[in-house]
Design an enzyme around this catalytic site. Structure first.
Site, mmCIF file in Angstrom:
data_model
loop_
_atom_site.group_PDB
_atom_site.id
_atom_site.type_symbol
_atom_site.label_atom_id
_atom_site.label_comp_id
_atom_site.label_asym_id
_atom_site.label_seq_id
_atom_site.Cartn_x
_atom_site.Cartn_y
_atom_site.Cartn_z
ATOM 1 N N LYS A 1 0.844 -1.204 0.000
ATOM 2 C CA LYS A 1 0.000 0.000 0.000
ATOM 3 C C LYS A 1 0.876 1.249 0.000
ATOM 4 O O LYS A 1 1.936 1.273 0.647
ATOM 5 C CB LYS A 1 -0.907 -0.035 1.245
ATOM 6 C CG LYS A 1 -1.984 1.050 1.271
ATOM 7 C CD LYS A 1 -2.906 0.863 2.478
ATOM 8 C CE LYS A 1 -3.987 1.914 2.546
ATOM 9 N NZ LYS A 1 -4.921 1.714 3.678
ATOM 10 N N SER B 1 -9.798 1.618 2.747
ATOM 11 C CA SER B 1 -8.966 2.403 1.860
ATOM 12 C C SER B 1 -7.908 1.584 1.122
ATOM 13 O O SER B 1 -7.329 2.074 0.164
ATOM 14 C CB SER B 1 -8.278 3.515 2.661
ATOM 15 O OG SER B 1 -7.424 2.944 3.636
ATOM 16 N N SER C 1 -9.952 -0.630 6.933
ATOM 17 C CA SER C 1 -9.394 -0.523 5.579
ATOM 18 C C SER C 1 -8.702 -1.757 5.026
ATOM 19 O O SER C 1 -8.351 -1.773 3.851
ATOM 20 C CB SER C 1 -8.434 0.654 5.496
ATOM 21 O OG SER C 1 -9.170 1.832 5.414
HETATM 22 N N1 GLN Z 1 -13.301 3.878 6.275
HETATM 23 C C1 GLN Z 1 -12.676 4.333 7.474
HETATM 24 C C2 GLN Z 1 -12.356 5.790 7.345
HETATM 25 O O1 GLN Z 1 -12.655 6.365 6.353
HETATM 26 C C3 GLN Z 1 -11.466 3.531 7.795
HETATM 27 C C4 GLN Z 1 -10.250 3.920 7.062
HETATM 28 C C5 GLN Z 1 -9.059 3.100 7.415
HETATM 29 O O2 GLN Z 1 -9.159 2.052 8.052
HETATM 30 N N2 GLN Z 1 -7.902 3.591 7.044
HETATM 31 O O3 GLN Z 1 -11.813 6.373 8.210
#
Ligand code: GLN
Length: 472
Positions: free
Chosen positions: A78, A153, A177
């Site tokens: 990532k 994400s 994410s």
């Molecule tokens: N969807 C969650 C957010 O927008 C989690 C994001 C993540 O785990 N990086 O914060």
């Protein structure tokens, strides 16, 4: 070699048996990327040349009988995890040309094993989002239905593995994410215990919530990668001491927070979930309904604490220290111009939210209150784990949605309902595939989330294996 069915376990066996070389394997993945990634857009950058060089070094290691479990295994990273000498942009314009000056601890560990790094994967900007639509460099498509998001994400990492453009990938999970894109693309995704995997070299989003973890095809592969990246690191102040594997016998009791599940979850996801519980019962588990009374506050608590921490973490991108720097007559204008141009709308929204909940007039009403409720959520889990091995839920309330379907930020945040509690409590959680649901003639994978006690990864893998072994 058929990479469409390959796992780390099988690739290791074949590499050691010299059925093909690490270079052949890497070339097969590079070919797949060339053939498919124009459409999917899982990668922001492919490291062809260095990947081949790493594969050749791996072949040498294998030839000398010095191979480790991950020697020659092609993986994707990532874009918020630092690899020395490589751009790490967090899919943000503000870091578009930022080159990492050191390796994250997880990268060091994978390099020591001789893994092959295929490239860096797309993500929501600074890991804020649930769809990968917030990337400054365009969205990633779901390989199961290219009209739909792969989740976020870590959507690029998930799509790369699901489309067989990497054998496994690293992601990061602050509120879901890793698990959520795993659910939407039919993979296994682990969010480890807070502190089990070093955060050194991971770009900070919500420092009390962030963990690096892995996306893989099988539970066995997940376990291999977890073993490779976990462990104490003195460079991370919240890193846990090395723990002995918890081999305490399981109670074989699984808890379902029933009331929490039934609000707003798609009925066909609930049906898949029930079927999975049936399979676990058939494997000899007792499934009981449990009450975690504060769980329903999780989303509200998360969307106060996470933006609060994000707003302070992102203060470092000021046009002076890292990346983009806009020219302006005064220092104040350099800050505001750089941040205005460099950050996308969701990042700006979170910075404003976070700054608001931390501001002196409101910190007691929002930030401190959220921290108190977080402690109650954690206590709910501690109490639950006195009587159950794991708490299970669907990973997401709905399957992968179409691009643009959640353009209302609150609708997007609601996707995180089942994933944020584990981050708030710091406990590990694994998403494993539990079948598919049909939507507009597409078969869409959905995930089963298994949440365990602190340091309970082995329990999650054991239960995950029992779920997986029922899959045909
Ligand atoms: N969807 C969650 C957010 O927008 C989690 C994001 C993540 O785990 N990086 O914060």
């Amino acid at each position: 070699m058929d990479i469409s069915k390959l796992t780390i376990v099988e690739a290791r066996r074949a590499l050691d048996a010299k059925e093909y070389s690490a270079l052949d394997l890497t070339n097969a993945y590079l070919d797949a990327i060339r053939a498919k990634d124009g459409e999917i857009h899982a990668y922001l950058e492919v490291w062809e040349k260095s990947a081949r060089d790493e594969a050749k070094t791996a072949d040498e290691k294998i030839r000398r009988g010095k191979a480790s479990t991950l020697t020659g295994i092609p993986i994707a990273i990532k874009d918020n995890i630092l690899v020395e000498g490589r751009v790490a942009s967090s899919a943000s314009k503000i870091l578009e040309h930022y080159v990492a000056t050191y390796d994250a601890t997880v990268i060091k560990k994978l390099k020591a094993q001789g893994a092959v790094f295929l490239g860096r994967t797309n993500m929501d900007e600074f890991a804020m989002g649930s769809s990968t639509e917030n990337s400054a460099f365009g969205p990633t498509k779901n390989p199961h239905d290219t009209k739909r998001v792969p989740g976020g994400s870590s959507g690029g990492s998930a799509a790369a593995v699901a489309a067989h453009m990497a054998l496994a990938a690293l992601g990061s999970d602050t509120g879901g994410s890793i698990r959520q894109p795993a659910s939407h693309t039919g993979l296994n995704g682990l969010k480890p215990t807070y502190g089990a995997v070093s955060r050194f070299g991971l770009m900070a989003l919500g420092s009390s919530l962030d963990q690096i973890g892995q996306l893989t095809h099988t539970v066995a592969d997940s376990q291999i990668l977890f073993d490779a990246i976990c462990g104490h690191d003195e460079n991370d102040g919240t890193s846990l001491p090395d723990m002995k594997k918890n081999n305490a016998p399981m109670k074989r009791v699984i808890g379902v927070p029933r009331i929490f599940l039934e609000k707003g979850t798609d009925s066909d996801i609930l049906a898949c979930f029930e079927k999975t519980l049936e399979k676990l019962r058939a494997k000899g588990y007792t499934v009981v309904d449990i009450d975690l009374p504060n769980l329903s506050y999780s989303l509200a608590v998360y969307y106060i604490i996470q933006p609060a921490e994000a707003s302070t973490n992102l203060a470092r991108y000021d046009g002076i220290r890292y990346g983009l720097s806009m020219q302006a007559p005064s220092i104040q204008e350099v800050y505001s111009k750089t941040r205005g141009v460099g950050f996308g709308p969701e990042v700006r929204r979170r910075i404003m939210l976070g700054t608001f909940v931390l501001s002196s007039g409101y910190a007691d009403a929002y930030y401190r209150k959220a921290r108190s409720v977080r402690a109650l959520i954690r206590a709910d889990f501690t109490r639950a784990f006195e009587s159950v091995d794991a708490v299970v839920t669907p990973t997401c309330p709905s399957p992968a949605f179409k691009f643009g379907a959640k353009s209302d930020p609150l609708a997007m945040y609601a996707e995180d309902i089942f994933s944020v509690p584990a981050n708030l409590a710091g406990v590990p959680a694994l998403s494993v595939p539990m079948g598919t649901v049909v939507s507009d003639d597409s078969d869409l994978p959905v995930g089963f989330q298994i949440i365990g006690p602190h340091g309970g990864e082995e329990t999650l893998f054991a239960i995950g294996n029992d779920v997986e072994k029922f899959e045909v």
